[in-house]
Scaffold this motif. Structure first.
Motif, PDB file in Angstrom:
ATOM      1  N   ALA A 140      -0.942  -8.640  10.131  1.00 55.10           N
ATOM      2  CA  ALA A 140       0.033  -9.577  10.692  1.00 55.10           C
ATOM      3  C   ALA A 140       0.664 -10.421   9.595  1.00 55.10           C
ATOM      4  O   ALA A 140       1.856 -10.740   9.645  1.00 55.10           O
ATOM      5  CB  ALA A 140      -0.637 -10.471  11.731  1.00 55.10           C
ATOM      6  N   GLY A 141      -0.135 -10.777   8.591  1.00 56.29           N
ATOM      7  CA  GLY A 141       0.361 -11.601   7.500  1.00 56.29           C
ATOM      8  C   GLY A 141       1.468 -10.936   6.715  1.00 56.29           C
ATOM      9  O   GLY A 141       2.526 -11.536   6.467  1.00 56.29           O
ATOM     10  N   TRP A 142       1.265  -9.674   6.324  1.00 56.58           N
ATOM     11  CA  TRP A 142       2.312  -9.041   5.511  1.00 56.58           C
ATOM     12  C   TRP A 142       3.534  -8.696   6.352  1.00 56.58           C
ATOM     13  O   TRP A 142       4.652  -8.678   5.840  1.00 56.58           O
ATOM     14  CB  TRP A 142       1.775  -7.834   4.731  1.00 56.58           C
ATOM     15  N   ASN A 143       3.348  -8.445   7.652  1.00 56.38           N
ATOM     16  CA  ASN A 143       4.504  -8.205   8.517  1.00 56.38           C
ATOM     17  C   ASN A 143       5.320  -9.474   8.713  1.00 56.38           C
ATOM     18  O   ASN A 143       6.554  -9.426   8.769  1.00 56.38           O
ATOM     19  CB  ASN A 143       4.059  -7.642   9.868  1.00 56.38           C
ATOM     20  N   MET A 201       7.300  -3.925  -1.653  1.00 58.02           N
ATOM     21  CA  MET A 201       5.940  -3.784  -1.119  1.00 58.02           C
ATOM     22  C   MET A 201       5.408  -2.374  -1.401  1.00 58.02           C
ATOM     23  O   MET A 201       4.242  -2.199  -1.778  1.00 58.02           O
ATOM     24  CB  MET A 201       5.932  -4.051   0.384  1.00 58.02           C
ATOM     25  N   CYS A 202       6.270  -1.385  -1.228  1.00 57.34           N
ATOM     26  CA  CYS A 202       5.848  -0.005  -1.459  1.00 57.34           C
ATOM     27  C   CYS A 202       5.569   0.267  -2.935  1.00 57.34           C
ATOM     28  O   CYS A 202       4.705   1.080  -3.274  1.00 57.34           O
ATOM     29  CB  CYS A 202       6.893   0.963  -0.914  1.00 57.34           C
ATOM     30  N   PHE A 203       6.301  -0.402  -3.827  1.00 55.08           N
ATOM     31  CA  PHE A 203       5.954  -0.326  -5.245  1.00 55.08           C
ATOM     32  C   PHE A 203       4.521  -0.826  -5.453  1.00 55.08           C
ATOM     33  O   PHE A 203       3.731  -0.216  -6.189  1.00 55.08           O
ATOM     34  CB  PHE A 203       6.915  -1.182  -6.080  1.00 55.08           C
ATOM     35  N   GLY A 204       4.184  -1.941  -4.806  1.00 55.11           N
ATOM     36  CA  GLY A 204       2.837  -2.491  -4.931  1.00 55.11           C
ATOM     37  C   GLY A 204       1.785  -1.553  -4.358  1.00 55.11           C
ATOM     38  O   GLY A 204       0.727  -1.337  -4.963  1.00 55.11           O
ATOM     39  N   MET A 205       2.067  -0.963  -3.193  1.00 56.52           N
ATOM     40  CA  MET A 205       1.114  -0.066  -2.548  1.00 56.52           C
ATOM     41  C   MET A 205       0.849   1.183  -3.388  1.00 56.52           C
ATOM     42  O   MET A 205      -0.303   1.544  -3.660  1.00 56.52           O
ATOM     43  CB  MET A 205       1.642   0.343  -1.172  1.00 56.52           C
ATOM     44  N   SER A 206       1.926   1.851  -3.783  1.00 56.92           N
ATOM     45  CA  SER A 206       1.767   3.091  -4.547  1.00 56.92           C
ATOM     46  C   SER A 206       1.208   2.814  -5.937  1.00 56.92           C
ATOM     47  O   SER A 206       0.411   3.603  -6.469  1.00 56.92           O
ATOM     48  CB  SER A 206       3.093   3.840  -4.643  1.00 56.92           C
ATOM     49  N   GLY A 240       2.314  -5.946  -0.486  1.00 54.12           N
ATOM     50  CA  GLY A 240       1.952  -4.532  -0.467  1.00 54.12           C
ATOM     51  C   GLY A 240       0.470  -4.325  -0.701  1.00 54.12           C
ATOM     52  O   GLY A 240      -0.162  -3.477  -0.067  1.00 54.12           O
ATOM     53  N   LEU A 241      -0.112  -5.112  -1.608  1.00 58.83           N
ATOM     54  CA  LEU A 241      -1.551  -5.011  -1.868  1.00 58.83           C
ATOM     55  C   LEU A 241      -2.360  -5.410  -0.639  1.00 58.83           C
ATOM     56  O   LEU A 241      -3.394  -4.804  -0.330  1.00 58.83           O
ATOM     57  CB  LEU A 241      -1.923  -5.896  -3.062  1.00 58.83           C
TER      58      LEU A 241
END
Length: 279
Positions: free
Chosen positions: A17-20, A36-41, A214-215
């Motif tokens: 919920a926080g990141w959304n 965010m996706c840069f952070g995830m990948s 993202g993390l």
């Protein structure tokens, strides 16, 4: 489900919920999702050398889930562009537990007790009521949110099956998660193809914030993938979707969205569903 596993899934719900809320509160949601996706990948790439390889049987599921997640990212941005957090999020998250339960029964031979099924229904009904009672849902917004919910259900079923084939340990679950999150790099690629490299520019402070978001997303869904090794997919999904409760509160506190009797009633229905699932 009210065990250490259940408690961690509820923590994942709060993180989700926080990141959304962070994503919805941004000015350019597509750009924010891209960072965010840069952070995830990036986090996934850094983790892989320290993790064992998943079993061969899990790889088709990793690839399928990664590609579905790319679609999910795009649908989620679209849903947030056409509705408030308190509308788009509940519809998207509320429509998925029932679909997950049905899919798990069809494809993973899972069986839930009558009480568990009632709990899933209550959670889903409460979440959808939370959105629809506002009376501000457009057809366009509804479509985007339900498409988001469909992709959520699809990748949840894929990951629920895939992680059980990966090796059955915490390390192999983490490895499955990391390899799947590598596919999130496709979202920035699509962004650049649509808008160009120059469109990635943003203040350093904002970039850092969204990379951190993202993390948080990796941690939130990594917990869910790990939990699906031990619990029924429908039950885990329903507990995870209690993140709507946190989203409503965050929407009220940080985004100044309305919180009235209708929302509170829906929250009570959701809590009753969680109790039924945990019994």
């Amino acid at each position: 489900m009210f065990t250490q596993v259940g408690a961690l899934v509820l923590l994942a719900a709060l993180l989700h919920a926080g990141w959304n809320a962070m994503l919805h509160g941004s000015r350019d949601r597509y750009l924010s999702m891209t960072w965010m996706c840069f952070g995830m990948s990036g986090a996934a790439l850094l983790a892989l050398p320290w993790l064992p390889l998943p079993a061969a049987a899990a790889w088709p599921y990793i690839v399928a889930s990664g590609l579905v997640h790319v679609a999910y990212n795009l649908f989620l941005v679209r849903a947030y562009e056409t509705g408030d957090l308190g509308v788009a999020y509940p519809i998207a998250r509320g429509s998925s537990p029932l679909l997950v339960t049905l899919g798990a029964a069809l494809f993973a031979s899972e069986r839930l007790t009558t009480l568990h099924v009632l709990g899933v229904v209550l959670v889903s009904a409460g979440i959808i009521l939370l959105a629809l009672q506002r009376g501000q849902v457009t057809r366009r917004g509804m479509t985007a949110a339900f498409l988001t919910g469909a992709t959520i259900a699809l990748y949840t079923i894929i990951d629920g099956i895939g992680v059980r084939l990966a090796g059955g340990t915490t390390a192999t679950a983490a490895s499955y998660t990391a390899w799947m999150f590598l596919f999130f790099a496709f979202t920035p690629l699509i962004f650049v193809m649509r808008r160009g490299v120059a469109a990635l520019r943003a203040p350093v402070k904002e970039v850092a914030s969204f990379v951190n978001g993202g993390l948080v997303s990796v941690a939130a869904y990594g917990i869910v993938i790990w939990a699906m090794q031990y619990g029924a997919m429908g039950a885990v999904s329903a507990l995870r979707e209690t993140s709507v409760l946190f989203a409503v509160l965050l929407g009220r506190i940080f985004l100044k969205e309305e919180l009235g009797i209708g929302k509170m009633t829906a929250c009570v229905v959701i809590v009753l569903g969680v109790v039924a699932i945990g019994t």
